[in-house]
Design a protein around this motif. Structure first.
Motif, PDB file in Angstrom:
ATOM      1  N   ASN A  20       1.274   7.020  -1.633  1.00 14.12           N
ATOM      2  CA  ASN A  20       0.383   8.168  -1.801  1.00 14.12           C
ATOM      3  C   ASN A  20      -0.918   8.010  -1.035  1.00 14.12           C
ATOM      4  O   ASN A  20      -1.327   8.912  -0.311  1.00 14.12           O
ATOM      5  CB  ASN A  20       0.088   8.409  -3.288  1.00 14.12           C
ATOM      6  CG  ASN A  20       1.306   8.894  -4.023  1.00 14.12           C
ATOM      7  OD1 ASN A  20       2.012   9.782  -3.569  1.00 14.12           O
ATOM      8  ND2 ASN A  20       1.588   8.298  -5.159  1.00 14.12           N
ATOM      9  N   THR A  21      -1.574   6.877  -1.182  1.00 11.04           N
ATOM     10  CA  THR A  21      -2.900   6.706  -0.577  1.00 11.04           C
ATOM     11  C   THR A  21      -2.836   6.082   0.813  1.00 11.04           C
ATOM     12  O   THR A  21      -3.822   6.112   1.542  1.00 11.04           O
ATOM     13  CB  THR A  21      -3.790   5.806  -1.451  1.00 11.04           C
ATOM     14  OG1 THR A  21      -3.235   4.488  -1.471  1.00 11.04           O
ATOM     15  CG2 THR A  21      -3.908   6.359  -2.870  1.00 11.04           C
ATOM     16  N   ASP A  84       5.603   3.009  -4.660  1.00 20.71           N
ATOM     17  CA  ASP A  84       4.871   3.589  -5.784  1.00 20.71           C
ATOM     18  C   ASP A  84       4.641   2.424  -6.748  1.00 20.71           C
ATOM     19  O   ASP A  84       5.561   2.009  -7.456  1.00 20.71           O
ATOM     20  CB  ASP A  84       5.705   4.699  -6.437  1.00 20.71           C
ATOM     21  CG  ASP A  84       4.973   5.391  -7.568  1.00 20.71           C
ATOM     22  OD1 ASP A  84       3.744   5.189  -7.714  1.00 20.71           O
ATOM     23  OD2 ASP A  84       5.629   6.135  -8.323  1.00 20.71           O
ATOM     24  N   TYR A 108      -4.232  12.132  -1.928  1.00 22.43           N
ATOM     25  CA  TYR A 108      -2.779  12.139  -2.105  1.00 22.43           C
ATOM     26  C   TYR A 108      -2.389  11.658  -3.494  1.00 22.43           C
ATOM     27  O   TYR A 108      -1.433  12.147  -4.082  1.00 22.43           O
ATOM     28  CB  TYR A 108      -2.107  11.288  -1.026  1.00 22.43           C
ATOM     29  CG  TYR A 108      -2.117  11.999   0.295  1.00 22.43           C
ATOM     30  CD1 TYR A 108      -1.162  12.955   0.588  1.00 22.43           C
ATOM     31  CD2 TYR A 108      -3.118  11.754   1.227  1.00 22.43           C
ATOM     32  CE1 TYR A 108      -1.186  13.641   1.779  1.00 22.43           C
ATOM     33  CE2 TYR A 108      -3.147  12.434   2.425  1.00 22.43           C
ATOM     34  CZ  TYR A 108      -2.190  13.373   2.695  1.00 22.43           C
ATOM     35  OH  TYR A 108      -2.218  14.055   3.869  1.00 22.43           O
ATOM     36  N   GLN A 109      -3.137  10.710  -4.019  1.00 24.13           N
ATOM     37  CA  GLN A 109      -2.885  10.276  -5.388  1.00 24.13           C
ATOM     38  C   GLN A 109      -3.211  11.416  -6.350  1.00 24.13           C
ATOM     39  O   GLN A 109      -2.485  11.655  -7.309  1.00 24.13           O
ATOM     40  CB  GLN A 109      -3.726   9.040  -5.708  1.00 24.13           C
ATOM     41  CG  GLN A 109      -3.409   8.442  -7.056  1.00 24.13           C
ATOM     42  CD  GLN A 109      -4.166   7.141  -7.301  1.00 24.13           C
ATOM     43  OE1 GLN A 109      -4.771   6.575  -6.411  1.00 24.13           O
ATOM     44  NE2 GLN A 109      -4.135   6.675  -8.531  1.00 24.13           N
ATOM     45  N   HIS A 112      -0.473  13.855  -6.390  1.00 25.16           N
ATOM     46  CA  HIS A 112       0.623  13.319  -7.196  1.00 25.16           C
ATOM     47  C   HIS A 112       0.340  13.514  -8.690  1.00 25.16           C
ATOM     48  O   HIS A 112       1.233  13.915  -9.453  1.00 25.16           O
ATOM     49  CB  HIS A 112       0.805  11.834  -6.860  1.00 25.16           C
ATOM     50  CG  HIS A 112       1.902  11.160  -7.590  1.00 25.16           C
ATOM     51  ND1 HIS A 112       3.235  11.425  -7.366  1.00 25.16           N
ATOM     52  CD2 HIS A 112       1.867  10.211  -8.565  1.00 25.16           C
ATOM     53  CE1 HIS A 112       3.968  10.687  -8.172  1.00 25.16           C
ATOM     54  NE2 HIS A 112       3.160   9.933  -8.904  1.00 25.16           N
TER      55      HIS A 112
END
Length: 195
Positions: A20-21, A84, A108-109, A112
């Motif tokens: 995500n990050t 993840d 991005y986190q 999510h």
């Protein structure tokens, strides 16, 4: 995917990156057996040089690295695994073995987290409640936040301006979810415009 284990005397370096990050979390080594086990179980397993055995990250701490994507480099002698993570990655308790978590990539986190709250129908979540009101209400909220940002841009309070910009981005993420698209889709548009 064919990895050249012979070049490194049976081991290849493996870079672990948060899916995500995109923050680099750690680097380890794999032999062919660890690589195959990682591919099958979808949890990162290394070859521990100090223990001289396979070691699945999280086997004692519970902080497993769940595999999202595996890539090799152009020479097929090193590996990048996007994961993840289930908790801190470093034995010190830090998010990354290269230092604390950074804000860069957090959006991005956050995307999510927003998706999880909506998909899990979190009843106590402001995000989910707004989403359930429908696209008109979500779009209206984005408009309100945009106006508040413009007003703050004309003043000299940089902290208020940053907070309004954060509010706008947060609500934009909910609007994107409402439209069934994500940040990566928007990045593709921006990238296609770059010349």
């Amino acid at each position: 995917m064919k990895i050249d284990f012979a070049k490194g005397l049976g081991l290849v370096p493996v870079v672990i990156q948060d899916n995500n990050t995109l923050q680099v979390l750690m680097v380890g080594y794999m032999n062919e057996e660890a690589f195959e086990k990682t591919g099958i179980e979808k949890k990162v397993t290394f070859f521990s040089r100090s223990k001289n055995r396979l070691w699945t990250k999280g086997e004692t701490s519970g902080n497993f690295l769940n595999v999202i994507e595996i890539q090799s480099d152009c020479d097929s002698d090193s590996v990048l695994i996007k994961v993840d993570p289930e908790g801190p990655v470093c034995h010190t308790g830090s998010t990354s073995c290269f230092g604390d978590e950074t804000a860069k990539g957090f959006i991005y986190q956050l995307e999510h987290i927003i998706n999880q709250r909506i998909e899990n129908d979190a009843s106590d979540s402001y995000t989910n409640k707004l989403y359930k009101k429908g696209i008109n209400k979500v779009a209206q909220k984005v408009g309100e936040e945009a106006v508040e940002l413009i007003i703050e841009a004309k003043d000299d309070d940089i902290d208020l301006f940053k907070n309004e910009a954060a509010d706008l981005l947060y609500h934009l993420l909910i609007l994107l979810k409402s439209k069934g698209i994500n940040l990566a889709d928007i990045e593709e548009v921006l990238k296609s415009r770059h010349k």
